[in-house]
Design a protein around this motif. Structure first.
Motif, short mmCIF file in Angstrom:
data_model
loop_
_atom_site.label_atom_id
_atom_site.label_comp_id
_atom_site.label_asym_id
_atom_site.label_seq_id
_atom_site.Cartn_x
_atom_site.Cartn_y
_atom_site.Cartn_z
N HIS A 1 0.81 -1.22 0.00
CA HIS A 1 0.00 0.00 0.00
C HIS A 1 0.84 1.27 0.00
O HIS A 1 0.36 2.34 0.35
CB HIS A 1 -0.94 -0.01 1.22
CG HIS A 1 -1.85 -1.19 1.26
ND1 HIS A 1 -2.47 -1.64 2.40
CD2 HIS A 1 -2.26 -2.04 0.26
CE1 HIS A 1 -3.21 -2.69 2.14
NE2 HIS A 1 -3.09 -2.96 0.85
N ASN A 2 2.10 1.15 -0.41
CA ASN A 2 3.00 2.30 -0.41
C ASN A 2 2.50 3.40 -1.34
O ASN A 2 1.78 3.12 -2.31
CB ASN A 2 4.40 1.86 -0.86
CG ASN A 2 4.97 0.78 0.04
OD1 ASN A 2 4.36 -0.27 0.23
ND2 ASN A 2 6.13 1.01 0.59
N PRO A 3 2.90 4.66 -1.07
CA PRO A 3 2.40 5.79 -1.88
C PRO A 3 2.63 5.65 -3.38
O PRO A 3 1.77 6.07 -4.17
CB PRO A 3 3.18 6.98 -1.30
CG PRO A 3 3.43 6.60 0.12
CD PRO A 3 3.68 5.12 0.09
N ARG B 1 1.51 2.50 8.30
CA ARG B 1 1.87 3.83 7.78
C ARG B 1 0.90 4.31 6.71
O ARG B 1 0.68 5.53 6.58
CB ARG B 1 3.29 3.81 7.21
CG ARG B 1 4.40 3.46 8.19
CD ARG B 1 5.70 3.21 7.45
NE ARG B 1 5.58 2.04 6.56
CZ ARG B 1 6.53 1.66 5.71
NH1 ARG B 1 7.65 2.35 5.60
NH2 ARG B 1 6.36 0.59 4.96
N TYR B 2 0.33 3.38 5.94
CA TYR B 2 -0.42 3.79 4.76
C TYR B 2 -1.85 3.25 4.69
O TYR B 2 -2.76 3.95 4.23
CB TYR B 2 0.32 3.33 3.49
CG TYR B 2 1.77 3.71 3.47
CD1 TYR B 2 2.16 5.04 3.56
CD2 TYR B 2 2.77 2.73 3.34
CE1 TYR B 2 3.51 5.39 3.53
CE2 TYR B 2 4.11 3.07 3.31
CZ TYR B 2 4.48 4.41 3.41
OH TYR B 2 5.80 4.74 3.38
N SER C 1 -4.97 5.32 6.24
CA SER C 1 -5.36 6.53 5.49
C SER C 1 -6.12 6.16 4.22
O SER C 1 -7.05 6.88 3.81
CB SER C 1 -4.14 7.38 5.16
OG SER C 1 -3.25 6.67 4.31
#
Length: 204
Positions: A40-42, A72-73, A76
Motif C-alpha cells: 500500500h506504499n504511496p 503507515r499507509y 489513510s
C-alpha cells in the motif's frame, strides 16, 4: 547510467518469469470486482485509484486489495474509502498463497496496477498468463511487460482510470481479446530464459 555513471554496456536487463503450471488461461465466468495486488506504499497510487473507483457507473462492482496491512499507509487509504462512501465496496486482504491468488486472477474483471513506477510488475505477467484483462500504468517497466495485451493508463489521470474501468466492465470484446493476447504476451517471459541469461553473464 545517468546517475551512477555506469557504462550501459555493463547493464543487462533480465526479464522475470512465471509458474506456467499454475498460471494459465481459464474460461470461467468473471465476477464483478477489480483486483489490486501489492503493498500500500504511496508509489502504488492507490488513493487516485480509490477516487476513480468511487465514480464508476456500475455500483455493484467491488475493489479487492491483496497485500499486507501497513500501519503507515493502509489506515489513510481506508479512511479515504470511507470518505468517498465506498467502504462497503472495498475488501482489504493480506497476502494469499499462489492458489488463492490464481483464483482471484481468474475471477476478477481486471487486474489494476496504477503505480507511479514499477520496475517490472510480476502480477501483470501472472494475470496475462491467466487470460485476465490488465489495466496498467504507462510508467516504469509495465509497458514493456504488458505490451499490446493490456490497457495502459496515465496514473495521474483519475478520469482516465474511471473511463477504462467503465469500458472494461461493459465490454466482452476486451475480455475475449485478453484471453488470447494475454497468454501470448506472457509466453515471452520464461524462468528458464532468465536462468540461462544469468548463467551466461556469470560465465562471461
Amino acid at each position: 547510467v545517468d546517475i551512477f555513471k555506469i557504462p550501459s554496456k555493463k547493464l543487462v536487463p533480465i526479464k522475470l518469469g512465471f509458474d506456467k503450471s499454475l498460471f494459465y488461461p481459464s474460461f470461467e465466468a468473471r465476477d464483478k470486482f477489480f483486483l489490486v495486488i501489492g503493498r500500500h506504499n504511496p508509489h502504488k497510487n492507490l488513493a487516485r485509484l480509490l477516487k476513480a473507483f468511487s465514480t464508476i457507473r456500475d455500483k455493484d462492482f467491488k475493489l479487492v486489495f491483496v497485500g499486507p496491512f501497513d500501519s503507515r499507509y493502509t489506515p489513510s487509504l481506508q479512511a479515504l474509502a470511507n470518505n468517498l462512501n465506498i467502504s462497503s465496496l472495498c475488501e482489504w486482504r493480506g497476502w494469499l498463497n499462489d492458489t488463492e491468488k490464481r483464483y482471484l486472477l481468474r475471477k476478477c474483471m481486471a487486474l489494476i496496477i496504477p503505480s507511479l513506477w514499477e520496475g517490472f510488475g510480476l502480477p501483470a505477467l501472472e494475470a496475462m498468463a491467466c487470460g485476465t484483462t490488465v489495466i496498467a500504468s504507462n510508467k516504469g517497466g509495465l509497458p514493456e511487460v504488458v505490451g499490446d495485451a493490456g490497457i495502459l493508463i496515465d496514473p495521474l489521470s483519475i478520469s482516465m482510470m474511471t473511463s477504462v474501468m467503465n469500458e472494461v466492465s461493459n465490454s466482452n470484446d476486451i475480455h475475449n481479446k485478453s484471453l488470447v493476447a494475454g497468454p501470448q504476451q506472457a509466453s515471452m517471459f520464461d524462468w528458464k530464459i532468465t536462468a540461462d541469461e544469468i548463467q551466461r553473464i556469470l560465465a562471461s
